[in-house]
Design a protein around this motif. Structure first.
Motif, PDB file in Angstrom:
ATOM      1  N   VAL A  96      44.264  43.382  50.283  1.00 27.96           N
ATOM      2  CA  VAL A  96      44.272  41.750  50.770  1.00 27.96           C
ATOM      3  C   VAL A  96      45.758  41.062  50.646  1.00 27.96           C
ATOM      4  O   VAL A  96      46.093  41.165  49.629  1.00 27.96           O
ATOM      5  N   GLU A  97      46.166  40.137  51.656  1.00 26.39           N
ATOM      6  CA  GLU A  97      47.330  39.474  51.330  1.00 26.39           C
ATOM      7  C   GLU A  97      47.015  38.305  51.875  1.00 26.39           C
ATOM      8  O   GLU A  97      46.482  37.878  53.129  1.00 26.39           O
ATOM      9  N   SER A  98      47.704  37.192  51.147  1.00 31.22           N
ATOM     10  CA  SER A  98      47.757  35.975  51.557  1.00 31.22           C
ATOM     11  C   SER A  98      49.096  35.307  51.383  1.00 31.22           C
ATOM     12  O   SER A  98      50.095  36.343  51.259  1.00 31.22           O
ATOM     13  N   ARG A  99      49.298  34.033  51.742  1.00 26.94           N
ATOM     14  CA  ARG A  99      50.652  33.666  51.908  1.00 26.94           C
ATOM     15  C   ARG A  99      51.336  33.697  50.437  1.00 26.94           C
ATOM     16  O   ARG A  99      52.566  33.451  49.998  1.00 26.94           O
ATOM     17  N   HIS A 100      50.726  33.882  49.492  1.00 32.47           N
ATOM     18  CA  HIS A 100      51.131  33.717  48.090  1.00 32.47           C
ATOM     19  C   HIS A 100      51.240  35.067  47.444  1.00 32.47           C
ATOM     20  O   HIS A 100      51.832  35.083  46.387  1.00 32.47           O
ATOM     21  N   GLY A 101      50.655  36.078  47.733  1.00 38.33           N
ATOM     22  CA  GLY A 101      50.543  37.428  47.055  1.00 38.33           C
ATOM     23  C   GLY A 101      49.407  38.516  47.591  1.00 38.33           C
ATOM     24  O   GLY A 101      48.854  38.246  48.643  1.00 38.33           O
ATOM     25  N   ARG A 102      49.445  39.594  46.979  1.00 31.83           N
ATOM     26  CA  ARG A 102      48.420  40.702  47.365  1.00 31.83           C
ATOM     27  C   ARG A 102      47.742  41.270  46.254  1.00 31.83           C
ATOM     28  O   ARG A 102      47.784  41.079  45.146  1.00 31.83           O
ATOM     29  N   ALA A 103      46.468  41.744  46.727  1.00 31.63           N
ATOM     30  CA  ALA A 103      45.649  42.248  45.912  1.00 31.63           C
ATOM     31  C   ALA A 103      44.901  43.395  46.484  1.00 31.63           C
ATOM     32  O   ALA A 103      45.044  43.740  47.383  1.00 31.63           O
ATOM     33  N   ARG A 104      44.549  44.306  45.641  1.00 33.51           N
ATOM     34  CA  ARG A 104      43.892  45.440  45.878  1.00 33.51           C
ATOM     35  C   ARG A 104      42.478  45.733  45.458  1.00 33.51           C
ATOM     36  O   ARG A 104      42.133  45.474  44.452  1.00 33.51           O
ATOM     37  N   LEU A 105      41.510  45.852  46.444  1.00 32.41           N
ATOM     38  CA  LEU A 105      40.077  45.845  46.117  1.00 32.41           C
ATOM     39  C   LEU A 105      39.237  47.066  46.914  1.00 32.41           C
ATOM     40  O   LEU A 105      39.958  47.711  47.627  1.00 32.41           O
ATOM     41  N   THR A 106      38.012  47.280  46.438  1.00 33.86           N
ATOM     42  CA  THR A 106      37.285  47.972  47.166  1.00 33.86           C
ATOM     43  C   THR A 106      36.429  47.082  48.201  1.00 33.86           C
ATOM     44  O   THR A 106      35.619  46.148  47.636  1.00 33.86           O
ATOM     45  N   ALA A 107      36.265  47.809  49.370  1.00 33.02           N
ATOM     46  CA  ALA A 107      35.290  47.129  50.368  1.00 33.02           C
ATOM     47  C   ALA A 107      33.992  47.197  50.182  1.00 33.02           C
ATOM     48  O   ALA A 107      33.341  48.351  49.882  1.00 33.02           O
ATOM     49  N   ARG A 108      33.111  46.137  50.408  1.00 34.50           N
ATOM     50  CA  ARG A 108      31.552  46.252  50.354  1.00 34.50           C
ATOM     51  C   ARG A 108      31.196  45.567  51.630  1.00 34.50           C
ATOM     52  O   ARG A 108      31.475  44.212  51.832  1.00 34.50           O
ATOM     53  N   VAL A 109      30.603  46.434  52.429  1.00 37.12           N
ATOM     54  CA  VAL A 109      30.324  45.560  53.787  1.00 37.12           C
ATOM     55  C   VAL A 109      28.981  44.935  53.648  1.00 37.12           C
ATOM     56  O   VAL A 109      27.901  45.951  53.392  1.00 37.12           O
ATOM     57  N   PRO A 126      41.461  41.706  36.390  1.00 39.06           N
ATOM     58  CA  PRO A 126      42.940  40.959  36.614  1.00 39.06           C
ATOM     59  C   PRO A 126      43.682  41.841  37.303  1.00 39.06           C
ATOM     60  O   PRO A 126      44.478  41.609  38.207  1.00 39.06           O
ATOM     61  N   ALA A 127      43.433  43.378  36.761  1.00 38.38           N
ATOM     62  CA  ALA A 127      44.308  44.216  37.498  1.00 38.38           C
ATOM     63  C   ALA A 127      44.289  44.228  39.330  1.00 38.38           C
ATOM     64  O   ALA A 127      45.088  44.607  39.827  1.00 38.38           O
ATOM     65  N   SER A 128      43.344  43.823  39.634  1.00 41.52           N
ATOM     66  CA  SER A 128      42.911  43.698  40.878  1.00 41.52           C
ATOM     67  C   SER A 128      44.207  42.832  41.798  1.00 41.52           C
ATOM     68  O   SER A 128      44.497  42.840  42.877  1.00 41.52           O
ATOM     69  N   GLY A 129      44.509  41.817  40.955  1.00 39.94           N
ATOM     70  CA  GLY A 129      45.322  40.804  41.360  1.00 39.94           C
ATOM     71  C   GLY A 129      44.743  39.514  42.175  1.00 39.94           C
ATOM     72  O   GLY A 129      45.356  39.090  42.798  1.00 39.94           O
ATOM     73  N   VAL A 130      43.460  39.370  42.059  1.00 36.50           N
ATOM     74  CA  VAL A 130      42.771  38.304  42.987  1.00 36.50           C
ATOM     75  C   VAL A 130      43.807  37.052  42.902  1.00 36.50           C
ATOM     76  O   VAL A 130      43.720  36.242  43.976  1.00 36.50           O
ATOM     77  N   ASN A 131      44.022  36.453  41.803  1.00 37.31           N
ATOM     78  CA  ASN A 131      44.609  35.342  41.577  1.00 37.31           C
ATOM     79  C   ASN A 131      46.267  35.300  42.009  1.00 37.31           C
ATOM     80  O   ASN A 131      46.721  34.314  41.672  1.00 37.31           O
ATOM     81  N   ARG A 132      46.535  36.423  42.437  1.00 32.88           N
ATOM     82  CA  ARG A 132      47.853  36.283  42.890  1.00 32.88           C
ATOM     83  C   ARG A 132      47.774  35.809  44.456  1.00 32.88           C
ATOM     84  O   ARG A 132      48.713  35.436  44.993  1.00 32.88           O
ATOM     85  N   LEU A 133      46.600  36.013  44.974  1.00 35.67           N
ATOM     86  CA  LEU A 133      46.168  35.460  46.442  1.00 35.67           C
ATOM     87  C   LEU A 133      46.040  34.154  46.429  1.00 35.67           C
ATOM     88  O   LEU A 133      46.475  33.394  47.203  1.00 35.67           O
ATOM     89  N   THR A 134      45.290  33.581  45.404  1.00 37.28           N
ATOM     90  CA  THR A 134      45.018  32.004  45.419  1.00 37.28           C
ATOM     91  C   THR A 134      46.115  30.934  45.420  1.00 37.28           C
ATOM     92  O   THR A 134      47.082  31.468  44.827  1.00 37.28           O
ATOM     93  N   SER A 135      46.002  29.926  46.038  1.00 38.92           N
ATOM     94  CA  SER A 135      47.164  28.995  46.152  1.00 38.92           C
ATOM     95  C   SER A 135      47.201  27.840  45.120  1.00 38.92           C
ATOM     96  O   SER A 135      46.473  27.754  44.339  1.00 38.92           O
ATOM     97  N   GLY A 136      48.488  27.217  45.249  1.00 43.14           N
ATOM     98  CA  GLY A 136      48.575  26.217  44.471  1.00 43.14           C
ATOM     99  C   GLY A 136      48.084  24.896  44.720  1.00 43.14           C
ATOM    100  O   GLY A 136      48.136  23.759  44.219  1.00 43.14           O
TER     101      GLY A 136
END
Ligand code: MGD
Ligand code: MGD
Ligand code: MO
Length: 918
Positions: free
Chosen positions: A848-861, A877-887
């Motif tokens: 998952v990529e945002s303008r702020h960073g990227r994270a790696r997750l497992t999809a659940r449809v 935290p190792a997934s990096g979800v808050n690397r995605l969120t913005s200021g």
């Protein structure tokens, strides 16, 4: 038993007893001191009278006491020899089908105790067994041979928890409990609340390890004199803000079991997977056990407390000398006690000399504090939980209590199942939405338009309280003018909510007799979160449903165990304990009189401003206590940069968190199971926290750590004990003047405001006037403004982040417990259509990529999520979800916009630039 009904008097074996109207003969017998076996009965459940073990004689007839109402004047015979014999026969019949170990000497079960009193022994148990076990679940063990098909577990699951995961299967004597889905327990709908374990009278359903077979009911019966009874400590849960009273059974210095207290004021014998089971973190080998000090070579090395405290003291003093007191900042903890928060803000204000202190309320319900103060006057929910569960219409907005506040979620669900109308406003198909009369699914970030749309319908259809609006509210004309343009059709275009649904929801809330609003982070964690809270509050004001008997107000489901308390205690840059403003000379001098030190008048930095100051080189020192800012604050890259830029960082923690890795000094802290103090829950109740076990190694309470550093700086903080700290706080803050540990030990729970030791607390606010300067409730006429980020061709999805039931925030504790087995990873939910379009399969890895960073997750449809949106939690935290969120943050309070981030999603192995995802 029905509250408030007249009491009735009757006779049990010639003895007069008085019981509340609606009580049963079983209650009457208990009141008379006669203990009847009652194997299908539990005070948390309605009576069924199926086991026939509680037979008594009333009016000449044999009846099951549990299902027979206690009538005034009745004469009941319970101890006559023939009755005892009948009951013994009934129990013996049940026991005869069980294997002998059901009554073995080690069995702490209710059945074993009942049999001991009736003289039934293992020789009466002649069952062959062989029906098998189910040990598939991490927290539940099923021994089918011990099941007597009393149905208590099935009813706990349905009538208390609301999950309906269990059923009785088989015929006759072979009947036993089983998961309704048929397969192993671990694959069932079970949410591990522990209700079945806690009611099972035979030991058929137990939890693994020590404490097996022990239940809340048995615990309540065991007197302090019972040598077989485990040591039990009554405390308050340290996970979420519900405030469940828990009984921690301790054996050999370790937690043997955590049981929900039957008399818990909020939880009443219920709990969830976290409070009940997730205590394994306490003995994790990863616990910090000694202070750590960063060496010249960059490594963190163990040191003694004296060395650590002296080092922190010297570096803080140096920072003050170099940059002044305002170059030092602190983040306090909503996980810590009131007394620790009180001490920390006192330390910062009187020893360091700055108001630079904040807590994670900033990331959470700061907009509730600001919004509720502006609308009503006080920084808390308006009504008590007891009132919420009497409401006839529940409007649940941007909250997912089934997962995030399960004990509350279960009670709201029960209320809905028993006839209350339910309106849920959430973009996702959350647990409660399945039972809702109307489910509104606004696009994330469009609440204000939705609430204005509801307000317009209330006004247009005259579903408002004119007298209330005339006498107790202000701002009607401005609001009416503003919302005139929020027609259902216009609101449908902005929010995506069909006009008919909006109107139906407004009518349900507008026509109810006792409507209640319950809300969560789906309202606050937005660019305009405070506007969201205020415009939601508008609805209650229009209806006259706040501060009156006819409504149960506006109630945030506060998040952390003590986030309400951390703010109440003044761990905020602009407010002192009890919410006096630091800019108000009168409030300052009240605190100064108690503390004997000047209090700085300039408001301090908020958490995001602390990081900005650090990045700009204006912060010399930062003490982070009990918050993993590198995992949970938004835009992790920015946070890491701030910690790197700050010359001196202290981190008080249970574990080597991501934040601890950036610290110069790490102080090992005691957890909630290991310390003394109080928490304030979501409905403003103070409750006691008591140590059940000792902290590991040299870990100490944050309270002790603060004292150690203060004294190394040559400054006392007074209040040597938590009890003394709350007493001092009571002298500083009129809102809490009537509170003390002693009182809470006596009364259990007291809601603030509590200005008088001799007077009661205040569960329901604003009966006469609102606490605003003019005494009125203030309607807010603020326009809808769009969220900070919108999807575009490059970032086509809106990412919403939030919670899952098995893990808690940074996951530092739940990942180090058996809960990891229940939920081993973070998932990204996405709609089947989106998955198909982007070539993503269920269970596949995604980036998952945002303008702020990227994270790696497992999809659940899943179709729980709307097309165009994706959802994930932030518990790994190792997934990096808050690397995605913005200021981006709420303009009033700086609360981050965690609920709206534009992202793209790529199946791993695919190159960026796939369909729609360039
Ligand atoms: N299991 C578990 N329980 C917890 C926690 C945990 O981490 N795990 N954390 C605790 C803490 S600190 C907190 S603050 C609470 C939080 O408790 P909640 O507030 O219930 O938690 P969230 O899941 O973050 O968000 C609630 C809902 O808001 C919805 N939402 C998002 N955007 C919008 C919007 O624009 N409008 C509307 N109407 N809804 C929207 C989301 O879909 C989500 O279902 O939970 C506490 N309890
Ligand atoms: N993407 C996204 N991010 C979010 C949110 C979201 O919805 N989405 N929600 C936000 C919200 S509402 C909140 S409240 C924050 C929570 O964020 P945090 O407060 O950072 O999260 P926690 O995991 O509750 O706890 C922080 C740390 O405190 C430690 N700890 C626990 N008890 C004690 C104690 O007694 N003393 C000390 N010294 N340490 C202790 C734990 O080990 C843990 O590492 O996360 C926020 N982050
Ligand atoms: Mo929170």
């Amino acid at each position: 038993m029905t509250e408030g009904t007249a009491r009735v008097t009757l006779e049990v074996d010639g003895r007069a007893v008085e019981v509340p109207g609606g009580a049963s003969l079983l209650d009457a017998a208990t009141a008379a001191g006669v203990e009847l076996p009652a194997l299908c009965s539990d005070t948390r459940l309605g009576p069924v009278g199926s086991c026939r073990t509680c037979l008594v004689r009333a009016g000449g007839r044999l009846v099951a006491a549990c299902v027979t109402p206690a009538a005034a004047g009745a004469r009941v015979s319970a101890v006559a020899a023939d009755l005892v014999e009948l009951r013994r026969d009934a129990v013996r019949t049940i026991v005869s089908a069980l294997p002998p170990y059901a009554l073995g000497p080690q069995m702490p079960s209710e059945l074993a105790r009942v049999c001991r009193t009736l003289g039934i022994g293992p020789e009466d148990a002649r069952g062959a067994g062989g029906r098998g076990r189910d040990d598939s679940h991490p927290y539940v063990r099923l021994d089918r041979d011990l099941c007597i098909a009393c149905g208590r577990c099935v009813r706990m699951c349905a009538d208390v928890q609301g999950t309906f995961a269990l059923t009785l299967t088989g015929r006759g004597a072979d009947t036993a409990v089983a998961p309704g889905t048929g397969g192993p327990w671990a694959e069932s709908d079970c949410v591990s609340c522990g209700g079945c374990v806690d009611t099972c009278p035979t030991g058929a359903i137990t939890q693994p390890g020590g404490g097996s077979g022990l239940t809340s009911g048995e615990l309540l019966r065991q007197g302090p004199g019972d040598p077989a009874a485990p040591a039990v400590v009554r405390t308050t849960c340290g996970f979420c803000g519900v405030g469940c009273a828990l009984d921690v059974a301790v054996g050999d210095g370790a937690v043997a079991a955590v049981l929900p207290a039957l008399d818990g004021p909020v939880n009443r014998g219920h709990a969830c997977v976290k409070g009940r089971f997730a205590h394994g973190f306490a003995v994790s080998p990863e616990r910090l056990t000694t202070p750590l000090l960063r060496q010249d070579d960059g490594r963190l090395e163990p040191v003694g407390w004296d060395t650590a405290a002296a080092h922190v003291a010297r570096r803080l003093a140096d920072a003050i000398t170099a940059g002044g007191p305002d170059s030092v900042a602190a983040i306090s903890s909503a996980r810590a006690t009131n007394e620790e928060n009180y001490l920390f803000q006192k330390f910062m204000r009187t020893v360091v000399g700055t108001n630079n202190i904040d807590n994670c309320s900033r990331l959470c319900h700061a907009p509730s504090a600001a919004g509720l103060v502006a609308s009503f006057g006080l920084s808390g929910g308006t009504d008590s939980f007891d009132d919420l569960v009497r409401a006839d219409c529940l409007l649940v907005v941007g909250a997912n209590p089934v997962e995030a506040h399960p004990v509350v979620g279960a009670r709201l669900l029960q209320r809905a199942l028993r006839g209350a109308r339910l309106v849920v406003a959430d973009p996702r198909k959350v647990g409660l939405a399945r039972q809702a009369d109307v489910h509104l699914r606004p696009r994330p970030g469009t609440n204000v338009a939705l609430f204005h749309g509801l307000a317009r319908v209330l006004l247009a259809e005259d579903l408002v309280d004119h007298r209330f609006l005339r006498e107790r509210a202000s701002g009607l004309a401005e609001l009416a003018e503003l919302v005139a343009s929020y027609t259902p059709e216009h609101v449908a275009r902005v929010t995506g909510v069909p006009a008919a649904d909006l109107i139906a929801a407004a009518r349900l809330y507008g026509r109810a007799e006792r409507p209640a609003i319950v809300y969560g982070l789906g309202v606050t964690e937005h660019l305009h979160g405070t506007d969201g809270v205020r415009t939601l509050a508008n609805l209650a004001i229009l209806r006259g449903a706040v501060g009156t008997d006819g409504g149960f107000g506006v109630n945030p489901l506060r998040g952390q165990n003590n986030v309400q308390g951390a703010s109440d205690m003044g761990a905020l840059p602009d407010l002192l304990p009890g919410y006096g403003k630091v800019t108000d000379p009168a409030a300052r001098s009240r605190a100064e009189a108690v503390w004997g030190r000047p209090v700085p008048a300039r408001p301090g930095l908020r958490i995001p401003d602390m990081f900005a100051a650090a990045r700009a080189g204006r912060l010399q020192a930062l003490w982070v206590l009990g918050e993993d800012v590198c995992a949970t604050d938004p835009d992790t890259g920015n946070v890491e940069e701030a910690l790197t830029a700050c010359p001196f960082v202290v981190c008080s923690e249970l574990f080597p968190s991501r934040t601890a890795r950036h610290a110069d000094v790490v102080l090992p802290a005691a957890s909630w199971l290991e310390k003394d103090g109080t928490f304030v829950n979501f409905d403003r109740r103070f409750q006691r926290v008591r140590p059940a076990i000792s902290p590991p190694g040299h870990a100490r309470s944050d309270f002790a750590a603060l004292h150690a550093v203060a004294s190394a700086m040559g400054r006392g903080l007074d209040c040597p004990t938590p009890s003394a700290a709350l007493a001092e706080c009571a002298r500083t803050a009129p809102l809490f003047a009537g509170l003390s540990h002693e009182r809470l030990d006596r009364e259990g729970a007291v809601a603030w405001p509590c200005p008088d030791p001799a007077g009661p607390g205040t569960p329901k606010l604003y009966g006469e006037r609102f606490a605003t300067p003019d005494g009125l409730a203030h309607l807010a006429a603020v326009p809808y403004l769009p969220p900070g980020e919108a999807p575009d061709d490059a970032y086509p999805f809106v990412l919403v982040t939030g919670r899952r039931w098995a893990h808690y925030n940074s996951g530092s504790m739940t990942r180090r417990s058996g809960n990891l087995g229940l939920a081993p990873a973070d998932h990204l939910d996405l709609h089947p259509d989106d998955a198909a379009r982007h070539g993503i399969r269920d269970g596949g890895d995604v980036v998952v990529e945002s303008r702020h960073g990227r994270a790696r997750l497992t999809a659940r449809v899943t179709s729980e999520i709307a097309p165009g949106q994706v959802f994930c939690a932030f518990h790994f935290p190792a997934s990096g979800v808050n690397r995605l969120t913005s200021g981006h943050a709420d303009g009033v309070t700086s609360c981050p916009e965690y609920k709206v981030t534009a992202v793209r999603v790529l199946a791993v192995g695919k190159r960026a630039g796939g369909p729609g995802g360039a």
